[in-house]
Design an enzyme around this catalytic site. Structure first.
Site, PDB file in Angstrom:
ATOM      1  N   LYS A 188       0.907  -1.212  -0.153  1.00  0.00           N
ATOM      2  CA  LYS A 188       0.033   0.030  -0.009  1.00  0.00           C
ATOM      3  C   LYS A 188       1.001   1.317  -0.217  1.00  0.00           C
ATOM      4  O   LYS A 188       1.730   1.340   0.759  1.00  0.00           O
ATOM      5  CB  LYS A 188      -0.906  -0.125   1.148  1.00  0.00           C
ATOM      6  CG  LYS A 188      -2.196  -0.720   1.098  1.00  0.00           C
ATOM      7  CD  LYS A 188      -2.920  -0.796   2.406  1.00  0.00           C
ATOM      8  CE  LYS A 188      -3.737   0.402   2.404  1.00  0.00           C
ATOM      9  NZ  LYS A 188      -4.814   0.520   3.702  1.00  0.00           N
TER      10      LYS A 188
HETATM   11  O1  G3P Z   1      -8.070   1.581   4.813  1.00  0.00           O
HETATM   12  C1  G3P Z   1      -8.317   2.853   5.022  1.00  0.00           C
HETATM   13  C2  G3P Z   1      -9.007   3.004   6.125  1.00  0.00           C
HETATM   14  O2  G3P Z   1      -8.796   2.189   7.236  1.00  0.00           O
HETATM   15  C3  G3P Z   1      -9.374   4.401   6.664  1.00  0.00           C
HETATM   16  O3  G3P Z   1     -10.171   4.335   7.300  1.00  0.00           O
HETATM   17  O4  G3P Z   1     -11.828   4.831   9.396  1.00  0.00           O
HETATM   18  O5  G3P Z   1      -9.518   5.610   9.203  1.00  0.00           O
HETATM   19  O6  G3P Z   1     -11.301   6.708   7.845  1.00  0.00           O
HETATM   20  P1  G3P Z   1     -11.030   5.514   8.332  1.00  0.00           P
END
Ligand code: G3P
Length: 223
Positions: free
Chosen positions: A85
């Protein structure tokens, strides 16, 4: 349609890889830091549990040369099939290009715009990961943006898939899939709510009661 688990929690991964048809596991530095564990032992154990399913691991460096060094280390320790990633910033795009040239799997992350998705797809990324809820928080129409990415890749015959991420409710997940995202990465909490509500339980309980009234607690294979 692919479902991935957006967690580095070993117990959750063990449980839900067994229960559901899961394509893989995604992580990022924030997700990993929540486990308060040693980095390599944790990821090695996750890899062991998921076998040949996808594992997406994010680089942390801020320049493409060090991103490549991290990626090499990740691939050496966790397998050459690991999805690297890479944040979709200028240095990240350069890293993606080099990673694809050496045959690595690449997931472009921290994607908020169609332009970023375009740049990542041109660099050869296998997946781009747009952040659904974080876009919503910016008053961006996430559903439209994700649909645009899908259409853009299709129009230009790009093999890059959209792996939508950052969900806070199941409606967002279904919206992303409805507009054509090929994959979603979801927390275990959200995934379980997909098949959990009182109406479903009521229906299943009704079947169970009628069965017991007629056949007792015998299973079909015992009749
Ligand atoms: O995979 C990316 C994701 O984990 C971001 O999510 O919940 O931190 O906006 P969030």
């Amino acid at each position: 349609m692919e479902i991935l688990l957006d967690t580095a929690n070993l117990e959750q991964i063990k449980k839900y890889v067994e229960l559901y048809e899961i394509t893989g596991v995604t992580s990022n530095p924030t997700i990993i830091s929540k486990e308060k564990a040693e980095f390599w032992p944790l990821l090695t154990e996750i890899k062991k549990v998921i076998g040949d399913k996808q594992l997406h691991v994010q680089v942390t460096a801020d320049n493409w040369q060090d991103m490549l060094k991290e990626a090499e280390c990740i691939r050496e320790k966790l397998g050459a099939d690991t999805y690297i990633k890479v944040p979709t910033i200028e240095q990240g795009i350069c890293a993606m290009k080099h990673l694809k040239a050496m045959g690595a799997n690449v997931t472009a992350t921290a994607v908020y715009t169609t332009q970023q998705a375009m740049m990542a797809a041109c660099a050869g990324a296998d997946y781009v990961a747009p952040y659904f809820n974080r876009m919503n928080n910016l008053n961006v129409d996430s559903k439209k943006v994700i649909g645009d990415m899908v259409n853009l890749f299709r129009a230009h015959n790009k093999p890059t898939k959209v792996l939508a991420a950052s969900f806070k409710n199941t409606e967002q997940v279904m919206d992303a899939l409805t507009v054509g995202a090929q994959a979603v990465t979801v927390s275990v909490n959200l995934l379980t709510t997909m098949v959990q509500n009182a109406i479903i339980d009521f229906a299943v309980e009704g079947f169970r009661k009628d069965w017991i009234d007629t056949y007792g607690d015998k299973r079909i294979y015992e009749l």
